[in-house]
Write a protein that holds these residues in place. Structure first.
Motif, PDB file in Angstrom:
ATOM      1  N   THR A  11      48.332  22.467  72.083  1.00 14.65           N
ATOM      2  CA  THR A  11      48.264  23.914  72.277  1.00 14.65           C
ATOM      3  C   THR A  11      47.950  24.540  70.933  1.00 14.65           C
ATOM      4  N   THR A  12      46.894  25.274  70.907  1.00 15.37           N
ATOM      5  CA  THR A  12      46.563  25.994  69.686  1.00 15.37           C
ATOM      6  C   THR A  12      46.509  27.472  70.003  1.00 15.37           C
ATOM      7  N   THR A  13      46.932  28.215  69.050  1.00 17.67           N
ATOM      8  CA  THR A  13      46.897  29.660  69.203  1.00 17.67           C
ATOM      9  C   THR A  13      45.553  30.155  68.696  1.00 17.67           C
ATOM     10  N   PRO A  14      44.825  30.869  69.537  1.00 15.58           N
ATOM     11  CA  PRO A  14      43.532  31.387  69.063  1.00 15.58           C
ATOM     12  C   PRO A  14      43.748  32.403  67.952  1.00 15.58           C
ATOM     13  N   PRO A  15      42.754  32.548  67.087  1.00 15.18           N
ATOM     14  CA  PRO A  15      42.893  33.543  66.025  1.00 15.18           C
ATOM     15  C   PRO A  15      43.043  34.940  66.621  1.00 15.18           C
ATOM     16  N   ALA A  16      43.713  35.779  65.892  1.00 18.50           N
ATOM     17  CA  ALA A  16      43.903  37.159  66.347  1.00 18.50           C
ATOM     18  C   ALA A  16      42.594  37.930  66.217  1.00 18.50           C
ATOM     19  N   ALA A  17      42.418  38.877  67.084  1.00 20.00           N
ATOM     20  CA  ALA A  17      41.258  39.769  66.983  1.00 20.00           C
ATOM     21  C   ALA A  17      41.365  40.567  65.687  1.00 20.00           C
ATOM     22  N   VAL A  18      40.243  40.940  65.134  1.00 26.43           N
ATOM     23  CA  VAL A  18      40.217  41.705  63.890  1.00 26.43           C
ATOM     24  C   VAL A  18      39.647  43.082  64.188  1.00 26.43           C
ATOM     25  N   LEU A  19      40.390  44.094  63.858  1.00 28.28           N
ATOM     26  CA  LEU A  19      39.941  45.474  64.014  1.00 28.28           C
ATOM     27  C   LEU A  19      40.053  46.154  62.666  1.00 28.28           C
ATOM     28  N   THR A  20      38.963  46.670  62.174  1.00 30.33           N
ATOM     29  CA  THR A  20      38.968  47.427  60.930  1.00 30.33           C
ATOM     30  C   THR A  20      38.519  48.840  61.257  1.00 30.33           C
ATOM     31  N   ARG A  21      39.422  49.758  61.129  1.00 31.18           N
ATOM     32  CA  ARG A  21      39.093  51.165  61.362  1.00 31.18           C
ATOM     33  C   ARG A  21      38.323  51.707  60.170  1.00 31.18           C
ATOM     34  N   HIS A  22      37.309  52.510  60.449  1.00 29.86           N
ATOM     35  CA  HIS A  22      36.489  53.073  59.387  1.00 29.86           C
ATOM     36  C   HIS A  22      37.347  53.756  58.323  1.00 29.86           C
ATOM     37  N   ALA A  23      38.326  54.520  58.751  1.00 25.38           N
ATOM     38  CA  ALA A  23      39.165  55.272  57.808  1.00 25.38           C
ATOM     39  C   ALA A  23      40.000  54.357  56.924  1.00 25.38           C
ATOM     40  N   ASP A  24      40.240  53.119  57.358  1.00 20.65           N
ATOM     41  CA  ASP A  24      41.083  52.189  56.605  1.00 20.65           C
ATOM     42  C   ASP A  24      40.282  51.181  55.786  1.00 20.65           C
ATOM     43  N   ALA A  25      38.974  51.120  55.980  1.00 21.86           N
ATOM     44  CA  ALA A  25      38.154  50.109  55.311  1.00 21.86           C
ATOM     45  C   ALA A  25      38.020  50.419  53.819  1.00 21.86           C
ATOM     46  N   GLU A  26      38.132  49.375  53.028  1.00 21.55           N
ATOM     47  CA  GLU A  26      37.901  49.498  51.585  1.00 21.55           C
ATOM     48  C   GLU A  26      36.403  49.670  51.335  1.00 21.55           C
ATOM     49  N   THR A  27      36.061  50.479  50.350  1.00 23.32           N
ATOM     50  CA  THR A  27      34.660  50.616  49.973  1.00 23.32           C
ATOM     51  C   THR A  27      34.491  50.233  48.509  1.00 23.32           C
ATOM     52  N   CYS A  28      33.344  49.673  48.215  1.00 23.88           N
ATOM     53  CA  CYS A  28      32.923  49.362  46.845  1.00 23.88           C
ATOM     54  C   CYS A  28      31.600  50.079  46.655  1.00 23.88           C
ATOM     55  N   SER A  29      31.356  50.556  45.454  1.00 26.16           N
ATOM     56  CA  SER A  29      30.079  51.233  45.255  1.00 26.16           C
ATOM     57  C   SER A  29      29.505  50.894  43.896  1.00 26.16           C
ATOM     58  N   ASP A  30      28.215  51.068  43.803  1.00 26.86           N
ATOM     59  CA  ASP A  30      27.515  50.981  42.539  1.00 26.86           C
ATOM     60  C   ASP A  30      26.585  52.185  42.526  1.00 26.86           C
ATOM     61  N   PRO A  31      25.756  52.339  41.529  1.00 26.63           N
ATOM     62  CA  PRO A  31      24.936  53.560  41.483  1.00 26.63           C
ATOM     63  C   PRO A  31      23.984  53.764  42.669  1.00 26.63           C
ATOM     64  N   SER A  32      23.648  52.709  43.419  1.00 29.35           N
ATOM     65  CA  SER A  32      22.648  52.885  44.472  1.00 29.35           C
ATOM     66  C   SER A  32      23.093  52.494  45.870  1.00 29.35           C
ATOM     67  N   SER A  33      24.336  52.044  46.022  1.00 29.18           N
ATOM     68  CA  SER A  33      24.779  51.656  47.367  1.00 29.18           C
ATOM     69  C   SER A  33      26.292  51.768  47.493  1.00 29.18           C
ATOM     70  N   VAL A  34      26.712  51.821  48.750  1.00 32.88           N
ATOM     71  CA  VAL A  34      28.138  51.806  49.081  1.00 32.88           C
ATOM     72  C   VAL A  34      28.345  50.676  50.079  1.00 32.88           C
ATOM     73  N   MET A  35      29.308  49.815  49.800  1.00 30.29           N
ATOM     74  CA  MET A  35      29.628  48.705  50.695  1.00 30.29           C
ATOM     75  C   MET A  35      30.984  48.976  51.343  1.00 30.29           C
ATOM     76  N   THR A  36      31.018  48.899  52.647  1.00 25.88           N
ATOM     77  CA  THR A  36      32.250  49.063  53.404  1.00 25.88           C
ATOM     78  C   THR A  36      32.691  47.673  53.843  1.00 25.88           C
ATOM     79  N   LEU A  37      33.833  47.228  53.337  1.00 30.72           N
ATOM     80  CA  LEU A  37      34.320  45.877  53.601  1.00 30.72           C
ATOM     81  C   LEU A  37      35.028  45.849  54.951  1.00 30.72           C
ATOM     82  N   LEU A  38      34.521  45.050  55.871  1.00 29.36           N
ATOM     83  CA  LEU A  38      35.013  45.064  57.255  1.00 29.36           C
ATOM     84  C   LEU A  38      35.942  43.903  57.589  1.00 29.36           C
TER      85      LEU A  38
END
Length: 173
Positions: A11-38
């Motif tokens: 019996t194996t437990t399946p991995p949990a579903a992953v939900l990342t809410r936009h408001a909670d997502a970390e962002t990284c940026s540089d001068p020309s882009s923004v990355m939203t880590l999901l």
């Protein structure tokens, strides 16, 4: 007469579903882009890593590189993304999807004169969020670019020279 032994029940437990809410997502940026880590590999039981990047007009995304273990998937949410795959350059427009298998050199940037909003997925996943954070620090002048080269094995990001890509960037500058 042989008696077959019933297979052991596992019996194996399946991995949990992953939900990342936009408001909670970390962002990284540089001068020309923004990355939203999901979703990073540790949260998906290694299944995938995913982030969203929004590129300003003319933004250069990534130089030519390849991954040895992961397939990289691109989905253009809006705008246009110029992409190198092997020695071929193409433009992906809104709604286009691209899958780049391991060991295939590729690069990307906002298409000339365009912005781009792109969903990236790596499968299998690997912890890449620290790499994205490092890229942002280097682009902002807060970290030494040598750190990127030194992290190539850890993050499975191996840079290569591409005269085709360099020429394309020069034409669009």
């Amino acid at each position: 007469m042989n008696k077959e032994t019933p297979a052991a029940s596992t019996t194996t437990t399946p991995p949990a579903a992953v939900l990342t809410r936009h408001a909670d997502a970390e962002t990284c940026s540089d001068p020309s882009s923004v990355m939203t880590l999901l979703a990073d590999s540790d949260g998906t039981a290694g299944g995938c890593t995913s982030y969203r990047s929004t590129f300003a007009k003319g933004a250069v995304g990534a130089p030519a590189h390849f991954h040895t273990r992961a397939t990289e998937l691109f989905f253009v949410i809006s705008g246009s993304l110029q992409v190198l795959v092997g020695d071929e350059i193409t433009v992906l427009d809104e709604g286009d999807f691209l899958s780049v298998p391991p060991r295939t050199p590729h690069a990307f940037a906002a298409a000339p004169g365009c912005e781009a909003d792109v969903l990236f997925v790596f499968t299998p996943g690997m912890d890449r969020f620290d790499y994205l954070r490092l890229l942002g620090r280097v682009m902002r002048g807060e970290a030494d670019p040598k750190e990127i080269a030194e992290s190539s094995e850890r993050f499975d990001n191996h840079y290569v020279d591409s005269p085709v890509w360099r020429a394309a960037l020069e034409r669009s500058a």
